[in-house]
Write an enzyme that holds these catalytic residues in place. Structure first.
Site, PDB file in Angstrom:
ATOM      1  N   LYS A 139       0.869  -1.182   0.000  1.00 51.22           N
ATOM      2  CA  LYS A 139       0.000   0.000   0.000  1.00 51.22           C
ATOM      3  C   LYS A 139       0.903   1.230   0.000  1.00 51.22           C
ATOM      4  O   LYS A 139       1.945   1.237   0.682  1.00 51.22           O
ATOM      5  CB  LYS A 139      -0.882  -0.027   1.262  1.00 51.22           C
ATOM      6  CG  LYS A 139      -1.937   1.073   1.318  1.00 51.22           C
ATOM      7  CD  LYS A 139      -2.826   0.913   2.556  1.00 51.22           C
ATOM      8  CE  LYS A 139      -3.924   1.964   2.602  1.00 51.22           C
ATOM      9  NZ  LYS A 139      -4.803   1.817   3.788  1.00 51.22           N
ATOM     10  N   SER A 146      -9.733   1.874   2.884  1.00 51.93           N
ATOM     11  CA  SER A 146      -8.836   2.659   2.063  1.00 51.93           C
ATOM     12  C   SER A 146      -7.803   1.816   1.312  1.00 51.93           C
ATOM     13  O   SER A 146      -7.180   2.318   0.383  1.00 51.93           O
ATOM     14  CB  SER A 146      -8.102   3.662   2.942  1.00 51.93           C
ATOM     15  OG  SER A 146      -7.243   3.005   3.842  1.00 51.93           O
ATOM     16  N   SER A 183     -10.090  -0.485   7.024  1.00 49.55           N
ATOM     17  CA  SER A 183      -9.467  -0.277   5.714  1.00 49.55           C
ATOM     18  C   SER A 183      -8.773  -1.484   5.101  1.00 49.55           C
ATOM     19  O   SER A 183      -8.367  -1.435   3.950  1.00 49.55           O
ATOM     20  CB  SER A 183      -8.461   0.877   5.786  1.00 49.55           C
ATOM     21  OG  SER A 183      -9.134   2.107   5.772  1.00 49.55           O
TER      22      SER A 183
END
Lengths: 487, 96, 478
Positions: A79, A154, A178
């Site tokens: 990420k 997210s 997330s």
């Protein structure tokens, strides 16, 4: 041979050890898939092809020399919230669209040392603030199950990349759901460990007391492999817990007979889609068949978790994001006329709407006259919620319920209504407030879209969660489904 | 609770965020909704409850030995800065 | 209308740790810009603070030395505001739960009485960087080397009633932190800084007046001047019928004035909240006991001992203990000399301090070390030389770096104590001055001094003054 991208990390690791393919071949295979599919998915912000191939070549040498570890040569994506030395690290924001991190996050460093290869950096909601991956400066990520739908957020880029098999696994972070919510919306296994289990050093902070790094993988076994390498004490993070990391893989197969599963009454009451609820109940029957017992439990303060979270998280973020001022790194506005103009325009132009909304919410709840009513009150309710969980874990071993109230929704459907968007996190936020480990595992499909089952455990029960998830995956096939266009 | 435009202007100033004329009504509306939403917190009785700042119980601050472990890397660190001169970060003139 | 001044001080003492409070970068002063600002000091995305043990130890040491409570549990909070020298946009400080609470410090007033100044709290926090305002094409340059240096902020009660009291308190704290070796006390380099909260109120009024905070006070002299200026300004304002506005004012040493800060932060709202990156600091009793064991004899304890055991005045004792180095020097002299504490005190405070001041050197760099000074004083005690000759010898010791005996020997300064030799000199002088002798004997007592002078002149000052007195009295009497 099974297509490389149909294999789990564990299978790929076995293939590398058996020399059925090399790490360089593996990296090339996924880089080719990235090249073909990333333009439509928008899952990755940066592809580090050259570094990946160089690292894969080194991994092959280690494998050849017999000095390889269990993860050596396996490719993943990170990420884009994790700092990577010498590589663009954007956090999904215009603010960091030119930011080359001068150091590696502990998670990145540990996985690199274990021989893991980084294929690229995954798109994400800006500064991890969002539940749909629509707040990224780099544009929305598409759900591989239906390109009109969001992948969740997210960690949406991480989820889309793994679901579309353009990477075999990904790291993510979870502040209010997330990792788990995108895992649920893309049919993946996602784990958010106990707060303090994985170092936060080098993970760009959203809300420091809630943020925790974890993984998005095809199976619980893959999660166990990666998490074992990521977790552990880090002296650079004061909130990192100094406790040994168990061998998560070794306990995956433990029998579940006698397991006490708590069904969260509050989770099945509020806002849950009926069909969605049925799939979750079906999953529970699988556990019953394995000898687990179901117990209904109530966490009376849990309904307040969303408002609690939307005070605590913005408060911390409003302060954490003050360092982005256009001076030492990050976006700087053109021709500032004075200092205040430099600050206001660099931040006003560098941050997107959702980030600004949360910074302002946080600024408000901490400001003179409102601190007690909002921030302090939220911290008190946070304790009530944590105490509720603690009491529940005296009765049961794990808690189960849905991960998300709905399946993936249309891109653009909720973007103008923050409250509706925030309610996506209704089932996931509790674990963050209490610092508990939690997972989402695939448990079916509704109208072709995945549904996730959430499993929450007491502090440091990652091993138990992975065991529960793994046994379920031995009995079910949901996690093996692949989106039609990415087979 | 609803926020006024003035409230939002003050918050934006404290947070050093430039908000354009077009955006302003949207933020006034959004923030009012968010604040009304979190107002629900005040329905809970928390009279005797100790606020919780950290999710893990009993954890205390670790203390680090006082040993230097850094060397000068300012050139590397300053590559991300928009304006640097003579090793200094430049900002519009600070007036006291 | 007579006014009373009310002063409270906030002292920022940089702790003498090797590394920053939350990072492993060096705190050394004077390095090239930003060469000692690491990722944590720069507030880079993703980095985290870890607390320096030594900073905690030093704060605890200070707390114990002022008789305060060292909190078993203290909490770091964030103070949020934007400023170029504050990289993270917040300062990590302590707000609701400081590490040190409720201490006190006694000061000696001019009339010789003692006054106790309350110390509300002392808390740990990080220092900011520096903005350099020289012109970079209309820009300021930011050096973050100082950012993250540990500070102990020591907050007094508003207990001081004059600039003199404020200075006395400040000097005592300055002395203490140096005794404790937790701060080098260097005001030029900013290691020891002070902000003063000043207000005035009509005598007899209980309620405090509106206060102003004066910043940028980096020498004892400026602090006194700034406070006196500010007191006069406030009285003038009130007498002119104007209200005092609560504000932060900057002292301008060139003009000798205070002025309101131009860039006033409209309604400071620091939004303090507990720093989620740091956990509560828990100090065990055993730790406090260990720190207590490392406390040196404190200045006040030392001064009391000097007064009680050596019979020094409170003032002399306070002068000698005003710095640890001076007291150490004094005690080294005593050790070599073996007693004669008053003589040693007079010499250390007199000739030695005078020479140090004249050449602007520290006592640790003194050109006459403690052993040599003791060597000189021994010759006074055993009457080899007089006190007056000793001063000459000291001057030579200072300029030539030799020891006392060598100078006395080389210059033949040894005192004449041989009675017959002195009598011979007296006889000669009486014979040479028959008129003065007759006058003296007819009642002009004042001429005694004339004869003493003549004897000393004739012996080059080497005759023992006591013997001269006695012998002269006898001889002149006939």
């Amino acid at each position: 041979m099974t297509e490389l991208h149909h294999q789990t990390l564990a299978e790929l690791a076995a293939g590398l050890r058996a020399r059925r393919f090399s790490s360089v071949e593996l990296a090339r295979h996924f880089l080719a898939r990235i090249e073909r599919s990333n333009p439509e998915l928008n899952a990755l912000v940066t592809v580090t092809a050259d570094q990946a191939l160089a690292a894969a070549a080194r991994a092959d040498e280690r494998i050849a020399s017999g000095s390889a570890g269990p993860l050596t040569g396996l490719p993943i994506v990170h990420k884009d919230i994790f700092c990577t030395d010498g590589v663009l690290t954007t956090c999904g924001s215009r603010m960091l669209s030119n930011f080359v991190a001068p150091y590696d996050a502990t998670v990145v460093e540990r996985l690199s040392q274990a021989g893991v290869i980084t294929l690229g950096k995954a798109n994400m909601d800006e500064f991890a603030m969002g539940s749909s991956n629509e707040t990224s400066w780099y544009g929305p990520v598409k759900n591989p199950w239906d390109l009109k739908k969001v992948p969740g957020g997210s960690s949406g880029g991480s989820a889309a990349a793994v679901a579309a098999r353009i990477a075999p696994a990904a790291t993510g972070t979870d502040t209010g759901g997330s990792i788990r919510q995108p895992a649920a919306l893309t049919s993946l296994t996602g784990i958010k460990p106990t707060y303090g289990r994985v170092s936060r050093y080098g993970m760009i902070a959203f809300a420091s007391s809630l943020d925790q790094a974890g993984t998005l993988t095809l199976t619980a076994e893959d999660s166990a492999m990666l998490l074992g390498a990521m977790a552990g004490f880090d002296p650079r993070d004061s909130t990192s817990v100094d406790a040994p990391v168990p061998d998560y893989v070794a306990t995956l197969d433990q029998p579940l007979a006698g397991l006490r599963i708590g069904l969260l009454k509050e989770f099945f009451e509020k806002g849950l889609d009926e069909a969605n609820g049925k799939l979750v109940r079906d999953a529970l029957k699988v556990f019953e068949a394995m000898g687990a017992k179901l117990v209904e439990v109530s966490l009376p303060n849990l309904p307040l978790s969303v408002p609690t979270y939307y005070v605590v998280a913005p408060a911390e973020c409003s302060s954490n994001l003050s360092r982005f001022d256009g001076v030492r790194f990050g976006y700087r506005c053109e021709n500032p006329v004075n200092l205040i103009d430099l600050y206001k325009r660099s931040r006003g132009e560098g941050f997107g709407a959702e980030v600004k909304r949360r910074i302002m919410t946080g600024t408000y709840v901490l400001s003179a006259g409102y601190y007690d009513a909002y921030y302090l009150q939220a911290q008190k309710i946070r304790r009530l919620i944590a105490d509720d969980f603690e009491a529940a874990f005296k009765e049961v071993d794990v808690l189960m319920g849905p991960t998300s109230p709905t399946t993936a929704f249309d891109i653009g459907a909720k973007v103008d209504d923050p409250i509706t968007m925030y309610l996506n996190d209704i089932y996931t936020i509790g674990a963050n407030l209490a610092g508990l480990p939690a997972m989402s595992i695939p448990c079916g499909f509704l109208g072709g879209l995945p549904v996730g089952l959430q499993v929450i455990g007491p502090h440091f029960a990652e091993g138990k969660l992975l065991n529960v998830a793994h046994r379920y995956q031995q009995e079910t096939q949901w996690h093996k489904e692949i989106p039609a266009n990415y087979k | 609770m609803s926020l006024t435009r003035k409230d939002v202007e003050n918050i934006a100033h404290l947070a050093r965020l430039a908000i354009t004329e077009d955006e302003m009504p949207v933020y006034v509306n959004n923030l009012s909704k968010i604040v009304s939403f979190v107002d629900e917190l005040n329905t809970a009785d928390t009279a005797a409850i100790e606020p919780m700042a950290h999710p893990l119980k009993g954890q205390v601050q670790r203390l680090r030995p006082d040993e230097i472990a850094d060397r000068d890397q300012h050139e590397k660190y300053q590559r991300n800065a928009a304006r640097v001169e003579a090793g200094l970060y430049l900002v519009p003139k600070v007036i006291e | 209308m007579p006014f009373e001044t009310v002063i409270g001080l906030e002292i920022h003492a940089q702790l003498a740790t090797k590394t920053k409070i939350f990072s492993t970068a060096s705190t050394a002063f004077g390095a090239a810009p930003n060469s000692q600002a690491n990722l944590v000091d720069l507030g880079y995305p993703g980095v985290l603070p870890v607390l320096n043990l030594e900073a905690v130890r030093m704060a605890a040491k200070f707390g114990l030395a002022i008789g305060a409570t060292v909190s078993q549990r203290s909490v770091f909070a964030r103070k949020n505001y934007f400023y170029p020298d504050l990289p993270k946009g917040y300062q990590i400080s302590q707000y609701e739960k400081p590490i040190v609470e409720k201490g006190r410090m006694d000061i000696l007033l001019e009339d010789g009485s003692v006054k106790t100044i309350g110390i509300t709290r002392a808390h740990l926090e990080e220092d900011a960087g520096k903005s350099l305002h020289e012109d970079f094409q209309g820009s300021s340059g930011i050096d973050l080397n100082r950012a993250g240096t540990p500070l102990l902020e020591i907050v007094s009660e508003p207990d001081m009633r004059s600039a003199k009291e404020a200075i006395a308190y400040l000097k005592k704290i300055h002395t203490l932190v140096r005794y404790l070796e937790i701060c080098d006390g260097n005001m030029q380099e900013g290691s020891f800084r002070c902000d003063a909260n000043v207000s005035v109120r009509p005598v007899g009024q209980e309620k405090f007046g509106t206060r102003c905070e004066i910043k940028n006070l980096n020498s004892f002299r400026f602090i006194e001047k700034a406070i006196n200026y500010e007191v006069a300004r406030q009285i003038e304002e009130i007498e002119a019928g104007r209200k005092i506005v609560q504000e932060t004012r900057l002292y301008d040493p060139d003009k000798g004035e205070t002025r309101a800060l131009r860039s006033k932060e409209e309604a400071n709202d620091y939004r303090y909240f507990p720093d989620p990156d740091l956990l509560p600091v828990v100090i065990e009793t055993a730790f406090i006991d260990t720190v207590r064991g490392t406390l040196p004899e404190l200045p006040d304890q030392k001064a009391a001992r000097y007064a009680e055991k050596f019979g020094l005045s409170a003032y002399d004792a306070s002068v000698l203990t005003a710095s640890r180095e001076m007291a150490d020097f004094y005690e080294a002299v005593l050790k070599e000399l073996g007693g004669n504490e008053k003589l040693a005190a007079n010499w250390v405070m007199g000739e030695l301090s005078g020479a140090l001041n004249k050449d602007s050197v520290e006592v640790t760099e003194s050109r006459v070390n403690a052993n040599r000074l003791a060597g000189l004083l021994k010759r006074i005690v055993d009457e080899t030389i007089s006190g007056k000759i000793a001063k000459e010898v000291f001057e030579q010791m200072w300029s030539e770096g030799a020891d006392a005996d060598a100078i006395i020997e080389a210059k033949g300064l040894k005192q004449i104590t041989d009675t017959s030799a002195i009598e011979k000199v007296i006889d000669d002088i009486m014979a040479a001055n028959p008129k003065q002798l007759a006058d003296y004997r007819s009642g002009k007592d004042k001429l005694f001094g004339f004869f003493v002078g003549q004897v000393m002149k004739s012996t080059g000052g080497k005759a023992n003054p006591g013997q001269v007195n006695d012998l002269l009295k006898a001889k002149l009497a006939g």
